[in-house]
Design a protein around this motif. Sequence first.
Motif, PDB file in Angstrom:
ATOM      1  N   ARG A 119       0.790  -1.229   0.000  1.00 13.26           N
ATOM      2  CA  ARG A 119       0.000   0.000   0.000  1.00 13.26           C
ATOM      3  C   ARG A 119       0.827   1.287   0.000  1.00 13.26           C
ATOM      4  O   ARG A 119       0.257   2.372   0.046  1.00 13.26           O
ATOM      5  CB  ARG A 119      -0.977   0.056   1.190  1.00 13.26           C
ATOM      6  CG  ARG A 119      -1.994  -1.079   1.191  1.00 13.26           C
ATOM      7  CD  ARG A 119      -3.265  -0.673   1.880  1.00 13.26           C
ATOM      8  NE  ARG A 119      -3.089  -0.432   3.313  1.00 13.26           N
ATOM      9  CZ  ARG A 119      -4.065   0.015   4.112  1.00 13.26           C
ATOM     10  NH1 ARG A 119      -5.253   0.256   3.612  1.00 13.26           N
ATOM     11  NH2 ARG A 119      -3.839   0.203   5.385  1.00 13.26           N
ATOM     12  N   ASP A 120       2.152   1.217  -0.072  1.00 12.31           N
ATOM     13  CA  ASP A 120       2.925   2.472  -0.094  1.00 12.31           C
ATOM     14  C   ASP A 120       4.261   2.270  -0.809  1.00 12.31           C
ATOM     15  O   ASP A 120       5.324   2.601  -0.275  1.00 12.31           O
ATOM     16  CB  ASP A 120       3.150   2.985   1.331  1.00 12.31           C
ATOM     17  CG  ASP A 120       3.411   4.496   1.360  1.00 12.31           C
ATOM     18  OD1 ASP A 120       3.098   5.165   0.363  1.00 12.31           O
ATOM     19  OD2 ASP A 120       3.927   4.990   2.372  1.00 12.31           O
ATOM     20  N   GLY A 159      -1.937   6.008   1.870  1.00 14.74           N
ATOM     21  CA  GLY A 159      -0.856   5.907   0.904  1.00 14.74           C
ATOM     22  C   GLY A 159      -0.298   7.282   0.628  1.00 14.74           C
ATOM     23  O   GLY A 159      -0.428   8.193   1.436  1.00 14.74           O
ATOM     24  N   THR A 160       0.300   7.453  -0.541  1.00 13.16           N
ATOM     25  CA  THR A 160       0.904   8.728  -0.909  1.00 13.16           C
ATOM     26  C   THR A 160       0.310   9.200  -2.216  1.00 13.16           C
ATOM     27  O   THR A 160       0.233   8.437  -3.186  1.00 13.16           O
ATOM     28  CB  THR A 160       2.427   8.582  -1.045  1.00 13.16           C
ATOM     29  OG1 THR A 160       2.953   8.079   0.180  1.00 13.16           O
ATOM     30  CG2 THR A 160       3.082   9.920  -1.343  1.00 13.16           C
ATOM     31  N   TYR A 171       0.689   7.944  -6.100  1.00 12.38           N
ATOM     32  CA  TYR A 171       0.896   6.506  -6.204  1.00 12.38           C
ATOM     33  C   TYR A 171      -0.401   5.727  -5.947  1.00 12.38           C
ATOM     34  O   TYR A 171      -0.395   4.500  -5.938  1.00 12.38           O
ATOM     35  CB  TYR A 171       1.967   6.031  -5.214  1.00 12.38           C
ATOM     36  CG  TYR A 171       3.291   6.732  -5.353  1.00 12.38           C
ATOM     37  CD1 TYR A 171       4.275   6.243  -6.208  1.00 12.38           C
ATOM     38  CD2 TYR A 171       3.564   7.889  -4.638  1.00 12.38           C
ATOM     39  CE1 TYR A 171       5.496   6.891  -6.339  1.00 12.38           C
ATOM     40  CE2 TYR A 171       4.778   8.543  -4.765  1.00 12.38           C
ATOM     41  CZ  TYR A 171       5.737   8.042  -5.619  1.00 12.38           C
ATOM     42  OH  TYR A 171       6.945   8.680  -5.749  1.00 12.38           O
ATOM     43  N   LEU A 172      -1.512   6.447  -5.689  1.00  7.93           N
ATOM     44  CA  LEU A 172      -2.775   5.796  -5.362  1.00  7.93           C
ATOM     45  C   LEU A 172      -3.515   5.401  -6.644  1.00  7.93           C
ATOM     46  O   LEU A 172      -3.721   6.233  -7.535  1.00  7.93           O
ATOM     47  CB  LEU A 172      -3.648   6.731  -4.531  1.00  7.93           C
ATOM     48  CG  LEU A 172      -3.113   7.101  -3.139  1.00  7.93           C
ATOM     49  CD1 LEU A 172      -3.938   8.203  -2.542  1.00  7.93           C
ATOM     50  CD2 LEU A 172      -3.102   5.881  -2.237  1.00  7.93           C
ATOM     51  N   ALA A 204      -7.756  -2.131  -0.822  1.00  8.05           N
ATOM     52  CA  ALA A 204      -6.363  -2.305  -1.229  1.00  8.05           C
ATOM     53  C   ALA A 204      -6.178  -3.732  -1.730  1.00  8.05           C
ATOM     54  O   ALA A 204      -6.456  -4.694  -1.006  1.00  8.05           O
ATOM     55  CB  ALA A 204      -5.435  -2.033  -0.059  1.00  8.05           C
ATOM     56  N   ASP A 235      -1.216  -2.238  -5.612  1.00  8.23           N
ATOM     57  CA  ASP A 235       0.246  -2.264  -5.467  1.00  8.23           C
ATOM     58  C   ASP A 235       0.930  -2.194  -6.825  1.00  8.23           C
ATOM     59  O   ASP A 235       1.948  -1.525  -6.996  1.00  8.23           O
ATOM     60  CB  ASP A 235       0.683  -3.547  -4.744  1.00  8.23           C
ATOM     61  CG  ASP A 235       0.810  -3.362  -3.246  1.00  8.23           C
ATOM     62  OD1 ASP A 235       0.558  -2.250  -2.761  1.00  8.23           O
ATOM     63  OD2 ASP A 235       1.160  -4.341  -2.564  1.00  8.23           O
ATOM     64  N   SER A 243       1.076   1.351  -8.023  1.00  7.53           N
ATOM     65  CA  SER A 243       2.160   2.091  -7.370  1.00  7.53           C
ATOM     66  C   SER A 243       3.513   1.669  -7.928  1.00  7.53           C
ATOM     67  O   SER A 243       4.410   2.497  -8.126  1.00  7.53           O
ATOM     68  CB  SER A 243       2.118   1.845  -5.859  1.00  7.53           C
ATOM     69  OG  SER A 243       0.888   2.231  -5.312  1.00  7.53           O
ATOM     70  N   THR A 260       0.874  10.524   5.269  1.00  7.83           N
ATOM     71  CA  THR A 260       1.965   9.816   4.606  1.00  7.83           C
ATOM     72  C   THR A 260       2.566  10.607   3.472  1.00  7.83           C
ATOM     73  O   THR A 260       3.745  10.521   3.214  1.00  7.83           O
ATOM     74  CB  THR A 260       1.459   8.470   4.081  1.00  7.83           C
ATOM     75  OG1 THR A 260       0.266   8.668   3.330  1.00  7.83           O
ATOM     76  CG2 THR A 260       1.171   7.527   5.212  1.00  7.83           C
ATOM     77  N   SER A 261       1.748  11.398   2.772  1.00  9.24           N
ATOM     78  CA  SER A 261       2.300  12.116   1.632  1.00  9.24           C
ATOM     79  C   SER A 261       3.191  13.260   2.070  1.00  9.24           C
ATOM     80  O   SER A 261       4.125  13.612   1.386  1.00  9.24           O
ATOM     81  CB  SER A 261       1.158  12.641   0.739  1.00  9.24           C
ATOM     82  OG  SER A 261       0.380  13.568   1.447  1.00  9.24           O
TER      83      SER A 261
END
Length: 683
Positions: free
Chosen positions: A479-480, A518-519, A522-523, A533, A538, A541, A676-677
């Motif tokens: 997820r990130d 997430g960021t 990238y989502l 998710a 993934d 991303s 997170t971003s």
Amino acid sequence: MSMLLQFLFLSLILLAASTTGGDGQQFAYSGFSTNDLVVDGATTITSNGLLELTNGTDQQTGHAFYPTPVQFTRSPNGTVQSFSTSFVFAILSVYTDLSAHGMAFVVAPSRNFPGALPGQFLGLTDIRNDGNASNHFFTVELDTIENKEFGDINANHAGANVNGLRSLNSSSAGYYADGDVNGGEFHFHNLSLISREAMQVWMDYDATASSITVTMAPSKAARPARPLFTATHNLTSVVTDAAYVGFSSATGTINTRHYVLGWSFAMNGPAPAIDVSRLPKLPRMGPKPLSKALEIVLPIATAAFVLAVGSAAFLLVRRHLKYAELREDWELEFGPHRFSYRDLLDATEGFKDELLLGVGGFGRVYKGTLPVSKLEVAVKRVSHDSRQGMKEFIAEVVSIGRIQHRNLVRVLGYCRRRGELFLVYEYMPSGSVDKYLYGNNEGTTRPVLSWEHRWRVVKGIASCLLYLHEEWEQVVVHRDIKPSNVLLDSDMNGRLGDFGLARLYDHDADPQTTHVVGTIGYLAPELGHTSKATPQTDVFSFGMFVLEITCGRRPVVVVVVGDDESSQEESQCMLVDWVLERWASSGALLETVDARLGGDYNAAEACLALKLGLLCSHPFSKSRPTARQVMQYLDGEVPLPEMAPTDMSLHMMAIMQNEGFDDYVVTGSTASIGTTSVVSGGR
């Protein structure tokens, strides 16, 4: 002359008796020479006669086998005969409470194990072939790591296995002593496989009862009357007519050495006794023992300070409260090693600002050096005011603490103290990928990441995603995935880290709806509708990551609009749209490759990376490849689908027209995404 001939004849008879029994083959070694066994990998025979299966090098395998095969079956029915073996071994780790990995006595049809992996696979098999009946090997393993995928009972056990790493039966390492065979009680004594002490193992297979018995004891102790454990299995379907006998071992990421000091084997009878008095000495590991004078002086000095210790009891209690830690029942389920708070405090010099590596989504990350082992580590200290601190901390301990892959940042342990949470990772000396693409906040310049290293990082992270999505016991959605969460080891290999947002679910289960985290950049677009998710989010991303590392640009690109210099304005667009626009306008996709490479790159690989990045970041999830297909494209096993810039022209429109997604990002989950971003910087 006649007496001399008789003496020679008698000597030949005695020599034959030492290598063959009346019903089969037997041999015994009390120490080894270079001509005794056939070795490969990291295995060597030392000058003093030790069989050194591994030499402490990370991620290595080693094998040693008796040079000729043993005839295990008896005609005419072809059943495997009874056999026995005994060996004295020792495992020496740089730590007294942590090791990786174990070793095994092996009966196998060949001395070669193509494709066998180190680590938990002990140099015997790999993920796909583990447990296959075609392996035809039997092992007695001595394992120092608890691997849930093999059903291990703990991180200090012996087990009997066939064709794989899942044991027929196993037991914690130890032995039964002080018992009375005629009815008295046996007492179990624990043994630590990584105690650096020599231990002896006896294994007997009874063909009549199809029983396998394994017994252990300290090397200088007599064989216990009661075995450690017994398993029932007919080895006729496992062991081939003629098979090799020997040892296999493997290491992980911790400096560990595996030794065999003596070995005996026999068919249809007990293995010959090993002369323990003739065994070679193990090398010393750890601090030097105390001198005799110090052994005398130290107790006297200790007694002299008894009164002083009593008067300082109150101060010690206060000090204990200062370093007090939390321990709860749920922690018993999770395997990583627990560190003391004081060790982490000493390692980071009191969490000194000069040792700060970065600020993550849930706290700060410091470089440290453990006080005893001098091992360099990264310590993540979760903030007090983290909104999801405990929940995400547990998620990271559960997921990455039990997953092992060469392209994952490995968790070494953790600590909890009052409201504070700590994770201890292996230190990645080369930092995160984004620092090589864009530099860091201090403006420090780093050398340009070469194309060879970028390509290796892309393939490594793809391999890691395949393992997380399809090959581990559960589906793990990271997820990130982004450059700041991909770290580089000393050999510039990419390691995926920061599992604080990871989600786990069973392979056949449907992922649950959750908060969008997430960021931004990238989502995947579908998250705005489903909030689920999945492996495909993934992959999206990962596609952005591939474009970013190939183009050397952030996911949101700043472009200059306008022909007149006085009227030029800056605008922003997604990196995907920037690549597509450049490709469509010039017809030269490679113009988007990072200019700092100066043209020094493999054009075919760069073209494949760009097209694969575009395909993975497709706005429709069903049009994206799976992680397995990504690896097939990167390895050249399957050609990438033909594509042109017009095929992907719906990217920007599809993202913009995902009804409600922009509003969701702005209003619905601003806190979780923004956290997170804004502050997520990897480890």
